[in-house]
Design a protein around this motif. Structure first.
Motif, PDB file in Angstrom:
ATOM      1  N   HIS A  49       0.811  -1.217   0.000  1.00  0.00           N
ATOM      2  CA  HIS A  49       0.000   0.000   0.000  1.00  0.00           C
ATOM      3  C   HIS A  49       0.848   1.273   0.000  1.00  0.00           C
ATOM      4  O   HIS A  49       0.371   2.324  -0.407  1.00  0.00           O
ATOM      5  CB  HIS A  49      -0.959   0.002   1.192  1.00  0.00           C
ATOM      6  N   LEU A  50       2.076   1.179   0.452  1.00  0.00           N
ATOM      7  CA  LEU A  50       2.934   2.377   0.503  1.00  0.00           C
ATOM      8  C   LEU A  50       3.749   2.578  -0.765  1.00  0.00           C
ATOM      9  O   LEU A  50       4.369   3.621  -0.935  1.00  0.00           O
ATOM     10  CB  LEU A  50       3.873   2.306   1.707  1.00  0.00           C
ATOM     11  N   PRO A  54       2.975   8.093  -0.312  1.00  0.00           N
ATOM     12  CA  PRO A  54       3.012   8.161   1.159  1.00  0.00           C
ATOM     13  C   PRO A  54       1.602   8.148   1.729  1.00  0.00           C
ATOM     14  O   PRO A  54       0.655   8.606   1.090  1.00  0.00           O
ATOM     15  CB  PRO A  54       3.688   9.513   1.438  1.00  0.00           C
ATOM     16  N   LYS A  55       1.475   7.591   2.923  1.00  0.00           N
ATOM     17  CA  LYS A  55       0.166   7.539   3.592  1.00  0.00           C
ATOM     18  C   LYS A  55       0.354   7.791   5.080  1.00  0.00           C
ATOM     19  O   LYS A  55       1.362   7.415   5.657  1.00  0.00           O
ATOM     20  CB  LYS A  55      -0.480   6.165   3.418  1.00  0.00           C
ATOM     21  N   ARG A  56      -0.647   8.376   5.680  1.00  0.00           N
ATOM     22  CA  ARG A  56      -0.696   8.483   7.140  1.00  0.00           C
ATOM     23  C   ARG A  56      -1.045   7.103   7.697  1.00  0.00           C
ATOM     24  O   ARG A  56      -1.618   6.271   7.001  1.00  0.00           O
ATOM     25  CB  ARG A  56      -1.779   9.455   7.573  1.00  0.00           C
ATOM     26  N   ALA A  59      -4.738   6.400   7.260  1.00  0.00           N
ATOM     27  CA  ALA A  59      -5.112   6.041   5.889  1.00  0.00           C
ATOM     28  C   ALA A  59      -4.641   4.627   5.554  1.00  0.00           C
ATOM     29  O   ALA A  59      -5.335   3.877   4.855  1.00  0.00           O
ATOM     30  CB  ALA A  59      -4.530   7.041   4.898  1.00  0.00           C
ATOM     31  N   LEU A  60      -3.473   4.257   6.065  1.00  0.00           N
ATOM     32  CA  LEU A  60      -2.955   2.908   5.845  1.00  0.00           C
ATOM     33  C   LEU A  60      -3.863   1.886   6.549  1.00  0.00           C
ATOM     34  O   LEU A  60      -4.213   0.856   5.967  1.00  0.00           O
ATOM     35  CB  LEU A  60      -1.520   2.811   6.356  1.00  0.00           C
ATOM     36  N   GLU A  62      -6.996   2.219   7.222  1.00  0.00           N
ATOM     37  CA  GLU A  62      -8.244   2.157   6.457  1.00  0.00           C
ATOM     38  C   GLU A  62      -8.066   1.301   5.195  1.00  0.00           C
ATOM     39  O   GLU A  62      -8.903   0.461   4.878  1.00  0.00           O
ATOM     40  CB  GLU A  62      -8.688   3.567   6.080  1.00  0.00           C
ATOM     41  N   ALA A  63      -6.971   1.505   4.491  1.00  0.00           N
ATOM     42  CA  ALA A  63      -6.707   0.734   3.266  1.00  0.00           C
ATOM     43  C   ALA A  63      -6.560  -0.752   3.568  1.00  0.00           C
ATOM     44  O   ALA A  63      -6.926  -1.600   2.746  1.00  0.00           O
ATOM     45  CB  ALA A  63      -5.452   1.258   2.575  1.00  0.00           C
ATOM     46  N   ASP A  89       3.750  14.923   6.161  1.00  0.00           N
ATOM     47  CA  ASP A  89       2.713  14.640   5.175  1.00  0.00           C
ATOM     48  C   ASP A  89       2.727  15.765   4.151  1.00  0.00           C
ATOM     49  O   ASP A  89       2.649  16.936   4.513  1.00  0.00           O
ATOM     50  CB  ASP A  89       1.349  14.562   5.872  1.00  0.00           C
ATOM     51  N   ALA A  97       3.619  11.261   7.446  1.00  0.00           N
ATOM     52  CA  ALA A  97       3.271  10.290   6.408  1.00  0.00           C
ATOM     53  C   ALA A  97       4.361   9.227   6.366  1.00  0.00           C
ATOM     54  O   ALA A  97       5.520   9.483   6.702  1.00  0.00           O
ATOM     55  CB  ALA A  97       3.139  10.976   5.058  1.00  0.00           C
ATOM     56  N   THR A  99       6.557   6.437   4.161  1.00  0.00           N
ATOM     57  CA  THR A  99       7.040   6.118   2.814  1.00  0.00           C
ATOM     58  C   THR A  99       7.956   4.902   2.896  1.00  0.00           C
ATOM     59  O   THR A  99       8.560   4.631   3.930  1.00  0.00           O
ATOM     60  CB  THR A  99       7.834   7.286   2.188  1.00  0.00           C
TER      61      THR A  99
END
Length: 158
Positions: A49-50, A54-56, A59-60, A62-63, A89, A97, A99
């Motif tokens: 997913h990364l 980049p994701k918080r 958000a990660l 949730e994904a 972020d 975020a 990465t």
């Protein structure tokens, strides 16, 4: 052997088959060698997913359809091992975020290579068109499942 009766519907048979496949995949995951001795295979999806952006942590989570505390714990391990970096972020400099590092990308490639070799062996006697069709149907099923999950979770939170 899945339970079937002469009057079982195609969806009932599919449901039984899916239970069998999920259980078998769980067993495969338990017995598959780890790419890194300190990385739990349950954390591998984070790397996938990364790779795109980049994701918080939220958000990660949730994904991954997981809770933030579980994801945070796994992220901490991946950060400590050098596979993920924390940084500002890009959309909100006050937040952090995640990465992938170069080492994280290398681990992700190794995971994908191993999975690809395993799948090629597993499907060696399949016709390439059957593999492509199966993949198309599986993506369609996954999209519908995700839509269903979104509907279910919105009902339980309202």
């Amino acid at each position: 052997m899945p339970f079937t009766s002469p009057r079982s519907s195609p969806t009932a048979i599919l449901g039984d088959d899916l239970i069998t496949v999920v259980k078998l995949l769980h067993l495969v995951r338990q017995h598959a060698p780890r790419q890194h001795p300190q990385v739990d295979p349950m954390a591998y999806p984070m790397l996938f997913h990364l790779v795109a952006a980049p994701k918080r942590v939220s958000a990660l989570a949730e994904a991954l359809h997981s809770d933030v505390s579980t994801v945070s714990r796994q992220v901490r391990t991946l950060v400590d091992l050098g596979f993920i970096d924390r940084g500002p972020d890009p959309d909100d400099r006050r937040a952090q975020a995640l990465t992938l590092t170069d080492e994280g990308r290398a681990l992700l490639l190794a995971i994908r290579d191993d999975r690809d070799r395993w799948m090629q062996g597993l499907l060696a006697d399949w016709d390439p068109d059957d593999v492509a069709q199966f993949s198309t149907h599986l993506r369609h099923f996954a999209r519908d499942l995700e839509t269903s999950l979104t509907t279910l979770t919105s009902r339980t939170t309202s």
